[in-house]
Design an enzyme around this catalytic site. Structure first.
Site: not given
Length: 355
Positions: A34, A129, A251, A299
């Site tokens: 998956k 779940r 940053y 980023m």
């Protein structure tokens, strides 16, 4: 081209499947593929894991793609079907859905497929779940057996703490005690249970993470388990800065130098899948030397300490995780899991496939 690249090893995945088989014995193995095979690519995983007894996926689209690729082994739908309209496709593609909610039984009764399905009945043994309540097993099994849409039944549960010291007994024992009288095949073992708890081996095991060369355990490395990393995320230094004592980088200026130092700027950021929340000190390999990240991940870039790498400069290779630097180590330092790092690999990162 931007130098970042993910190298995916087909041979490593095949090796890891053999490790899984060595623990599984006579138990059949579903290779869990998956989430685009945990970021490794569904097509690559299909070839690398071709010796698996079956594949386990999340969506009908993933299952259909595997059939188009020529997979003829059983394919398990881990969350079953999401609507009555998917039942016919399950039958057409010969998929094995996991039934975990009364609606699934209702839909099969309302719209039985052209040919009956092999199904997995998932019971909640404590994870809370997905799954039918274990206390309702008699009614659930009886109803599933009564449906013309059902050709065969395998019982199933999932462990919440197989990777922790608490272990599996608190879930496994009630599951087997309540359901063993039916004489039906069962499935419970994920990677952690397969590696550590042989008593969880029923008819089918469902390894996922270990197939990609990561360890499910905090106290055992992938290498100690005999696993090989299937993904190596690599890049290069594209700039070098010199900081004076008191100067910051990135940053928020989250890192400030306490002495003069060289800083390498690496072409890799959170848009490539590297965790933005990784703080100063997350390990990286620079030119083969262990180093650390500095400051906040951007980023498209991150910064690394070149103090232990005096020869490093623009063009020097950097390994973010993989060969020489286990993804588990990076994940632990970043306060996350190897699952997240592997699955987060961005589509913009070029992939090089190796044997």
């Amino acid at each position: 081209m931007r130098p970042i690249q993910a190298r995916i090893s087909i041979g490593a995945m095949a090796h890891n499947l053999r490790v899984a088989r060595s623990h599984a014995g006579a138990t059949r193995v579903f290779a869990v593929v998956k989430a685009n095979a945990y970021g490794h690519g569904l097509s690559r995983a299909r070839r690398a894991l071709a010796a698996a007894d079956g594949f386990a996926v999340l969506t009908l689209e993933e299952a259909a793609n595997l059939r188009l690729m020529g997979v003829d082994q059983p394919i398990l739908l881990l969350e079953g079907f999401f609507g009555v309209d998917e039942i016919a496709t399950c039958a057409e593609l010969d998929l094995w859905p996991v039934l975990h909610h009364p609606a699934h039984l209702d839909w099969l009764q309302q719209q039985p497929p052209a040919r009956p399905l092999q199904v997995f009945l998932k019971f909640d043994s404590g994870m809370h779940r997905l799954g039918f309540p274990l206390a309702d097993h008699a009614a659930i099994v009886a109803r599933a057996r009564s449906l013309s849409a059902v050709a065969g039944i395998t019982l199933m549960t999932h462990f919440a703490q197989a990777d922790e010291t608490v272990g599996v007994d608190w879930q496994l024992h009630p599951f087997l005690r309540e359901l063993s009288a039916y004489g039906l095949p069962w499935s419970s073992a994920n990677s952690a249970a397969l590696l550590r708890y042989p008593e969880t081996l029923g008819a089918w095991a469902r390894p996922g993470l270990m197939l990609y060369g990561a360890s499910p355990f905090a106290d055992l490395s992938a290498e100690q388990l005999g696993l090989r990393p299937a993904m190596t995320l690599r890049s290069e230094i594209i700039s070098v800065q010199t900081l004076q004592a008191g100067e910051g980088v990135g940053y928020g200026q989250l890192f400030r130098a306490d002495r003069p130092m060289r800083v390498g700027v690496v072409a890799c950021g959170y848009a490539d899948g590297y965790p933005r929340h990784a703080l100063t000190g997350t390990p990286v390999l620079v030119d083969g030397h262990l180093s650390r990240t500095l400051g906040r991940v951007s980023m498209d870039m991150l910064c690394v300490d070149l103090g232990e790498c005096p020869e490093a400069g623009v063009g020097s290779p950097v390994v973010l995780w993989g060969e020489g630097l286990p993804v588990d180590t990076v994940a632990a330092a970043a306060g996350t899991s190897s699952y997240e790092l592997l699955c987060a690999l961005a589509a913009r990162v070029p992939v090089d496939e190796t044997d």
